[in-house]
Design an enzyme around this catalytic site. Structure first.
Site, PDB file in Angstrom:
ATOM      1  N   LYS A   1      -0.171  -1.712   4.468  1.00  0.00           N
ATOM      2  CA  LYS A   1       0.513  -1.089   3.346  1.00  0.00           C
ATOM      3  C   LYS A   1       2.014  -1.025   3.610  1.00  0.00           C
ATOM      4  O   LYS A   1       2.444  -0.726   4.739  1.00  0.00           O
ATOM      5  CB  LYS A   1      -0.058   0.321   3.133  1.00  0.00           C
ATOM      6  CG  LYS A   1       0.487   1.057   1.909  1.00  0.00           C
ATOM      7  CD  LYS A   1      -0.192   2.411   1.790  1.00  0.00           C
ATOM      8  CE  LYS A   1       0.298   3.187   0.575  1.00  0.00           C
ATOM      9  NZ  LYS A   1      -0.376   4.507   0.475  1.00  0.00           N
TER      10      LYS A   1
ATOM     11  N   SER B   1      -5.171   9.003  -1.023  1.00  0.00           N
ATOM     12  CA  SER B   1      -4.619   7.672  -1.269  1.00  0.00           C
ATOM     13  C   SER B   1      -5.348   6.501  -0.632  1.00  0.00           C
ATOM     14  O   SER B   1      -5.043   5.354  -0.967  1.00  0.00           O
ATOM     15  CB  SER B   1      -3.147   7.631  -0.843  1.00  0.00           C
ATOM     16  OG  SER B   1      -2.359   8.383  -1.721  1.00  0.00           O
TER      17      SER B   1
ATOM     18  N   SER C   1      -2.519   5.948  -3.560  1.00  0.00           N
ATOM     19  CA  SER C   1      -1.370   5.076  -3.514  1.00  0.00           C
ATOM     20  C   SER C   1      -1.605   3.785  -2.738  1.00  0.00           C
ATOM     21  O   SER C   1      -0.747   2.893  -2.754  1.00  0.00           O
ATOM     22  CB  SER C   1      -0.192   5.837  -2.889  1.00  0.00           C
ATOM     23  OG  SER C   1      -0.468   6.192  -1.543  1.00  0.00           O
TER      24      SER C   1
END
Length: 499
Positions: free
Chosen positions: A78, A184, A160
């Protein structure tokens, strides 16, 4: 094609000489090239570096010196985690527009999880999209545009860590690193039909420290509980830069303990014999779509067949969302502060609106929120004296329209309003695992959340593996998938150019 294989299956084929890490890396890069225009899950690749790592792994297998069970597996990171020589822009133009942002020398450090991933021999194939500074439960940003769900590109993958979940679900790599400050990794896992673990806080070291403080965890995202467990074993690498980290032995006394727990859960007729489970469909304050509650309740019934004692009972807590908002948005304001007074005019408009709703917290407000958090943690610790596991839906709803923070005609503009079952356990720092457990009538994945007491991560993994084995593949691969004929064709989705 290698995309449909799990990480552990892929590594087994490497050992047998049936496939090589170079084969898998080339397949993943080709899939990104072919499909990511429909998903916008990957924000940066370096094919030359990826293939170099794959060749190094391939040589280790030829020499019989492979590092461990996930050596050579395609993995994404990420774009929140520092990666040496690679920009970490966190979905923000505030970072991307800084002088030297694209200079590799500006990024000299690996985050602990990045270093651990590389030391495990994983082949990093790219960085995945995130909302700006990972601030919300869906994935879109002014920098990278809207990320989309491989089950339906008109829908969000959640967030997220939505780029990570979309990539794993679509076959763009078997493993992904995500962050979880309020759900997330678990939210997008539920929306995309994959597995994700938010471990006990501190078990995986974090650096730099998150602006969201001790709400923020790092976690693995994969297609199976076994892959999640193998990845967790690799991520337990200690790092002195995180003063709040806890020793790996807090959750596993021996190396390979997570994978051993997953293996134990997937074997035998009654692998959860004697485990005390509380099933709380709403935590006492949520409300579920009928399809979601039906699928989770069906999955919970399997726990009894696996030997667990199951009661339907709420943990006796109230919604801590007001306290969470104080902790969360105080952290978000701190993110923007170094960028100057005008920074707010250059960020995600919905972030700007949210900060207008939640701002000017006093020290007393913050301390009051901390007190709510401490009381919640104490209540859950007491609850786990009676129950080993708490089971809930991961989210009360399935995926909704991409590009929006909330479903159409929703009663609130806040992303927290539709994910009440995730953020409480960031506040308490408990381990929480999302596993796919079924489909809505419209064919969208549903996730089931298993929550353990702090440091009972191995039990959570064992139970998740047992449920996964008992249910079988209840969530099929999505229509947009690397191994699907004509995958993505005619979907009409767009990539990173839309905002």
């Amino acid at each position: 094609m290698t995309a449909s294989l799990t990480a552990l299956q892929l590594a087994e084929k490497y050992r047998n000489g049936e496939l090589s890490p170079v084969d898998a890396a080339r397949d993943a890069l080709a899939a990104i090239e072919r499909l990511d225009g429909h998903l916008n899950a990957i924000c940066r690749t370096d094919p030359e570096a990826t293939l170099r790592r794959a060749r190094e792994s391939q040589q280790r297998y030829r020499d019989g010196t492979q590092i461990g069970p996930i050596d050579g597996v395609p993995t994404t990171i990420k774009d929140i985690f520092y990666t040496r020589g690679v920009p970490t822009l966190r979905g923000s133009r505030l970072l991307a527009d800084k002088p030297g942002a694209d200079d590799p020398a500006s990024w000299p450090d690996d985050a602990p999880v990045t270093a651990a991933t590389c030391e495990a021999g994983c082949v990093v194939i790219g960085k995945t999209t995130t909302p700006e500074f990972a601030w919300k439960g869906v994935t879109d940003s002014p920098l990278t545009g809207i990320t989309r769900n491989p089950y339906d590109p008109g829908l969000t993958p959640g967030g997220s860590s939505g780029g990570a979940s979309a990539a794993v679900a679509a076959g763009l790599g078997q493993l992904a690193l995500g962050t979880d400050g309020g759900g997330s990794v678990r939210i997008p896992a539920a929306f995309c039909g994959i597995v994700a673990l938010k471990p006990t806080y501190g078990v995986i070291p974090m650096f730099p420290s998150s602006p969201f403080g001790t709400l923020a965890h790092a976690g693995p995202m994969t297609r199976t509980v076994g892959d999640t467990a193998a990845f967790m074993d690799a991520l337990l690498r200690p790092d002195p830069r995180d003063w709040s980290a806890v020793p790996a032995r807090a959750t596993t006394p021996t190396p390979g303990g997570y994978l051993a727990a997953a293996t134990a859960g997937a074997r035998g007729d009654r692998p959860l014999e004697g485990v005390r489970v509380a099933y709380s469909p709403t935590l006492g304050f949520g409300r579920n779509d009928d399809d979601v509650e039906r699928e989770v309740t069906r999955a919970v019934s399997v726990l009894s067949e696996l030997g667990a004692h199951v009661d339907t009972v709420d943990p006796g807590i109230t919604d801590p969302v007001d306290a969470f908002h104080v902790l969360w948005f105080a952290g978000l304001a701190a993110v923007l502060a170094p960028h100057g007074e005008g920074a707010i005019e250059h960020v995600d408009p919905s972030m700007r609106d949210a900060l207008a709703r939640y701002h000017d917290f006093s020290a007393a407000d913050y301390l009051d929120a901390v007190a709510v958090r401490m009381a919640l943690g104490a209540r859950m610790a007491d609850f786990h004296q009676s129950y080993d596991l708490l089971v809930t839906p991961t989210t009360p709803i399935p995926a909704f329209a991409a590009g929006s923070d909330v479903p159409p005609d929703w009663h609130s503009p806040d992303w927290t309003s539709w994910t009440p079952y995730t953020y409480p356990f960031n506040m308490t720092q408990q381990p929480a695992l999302s596993v796919p457990c079924g489909l809505t009538d419209s064919g969208l994945p549903v996730g089931m959340q298993l929550v353990g007491a702090r440091f009972e991560d191995l039990l959570v993994i064992r139970a998740g593996a047992a449920v996964e084995a008992a249910l079988g593949q209840v969530v099929p691969a999505p229509p947009i998938h690397a191994d699907a004929p004509g995958a993505g064709a005619g979907s009409g989705a767009v990539g990173g150019s839309d905002a």
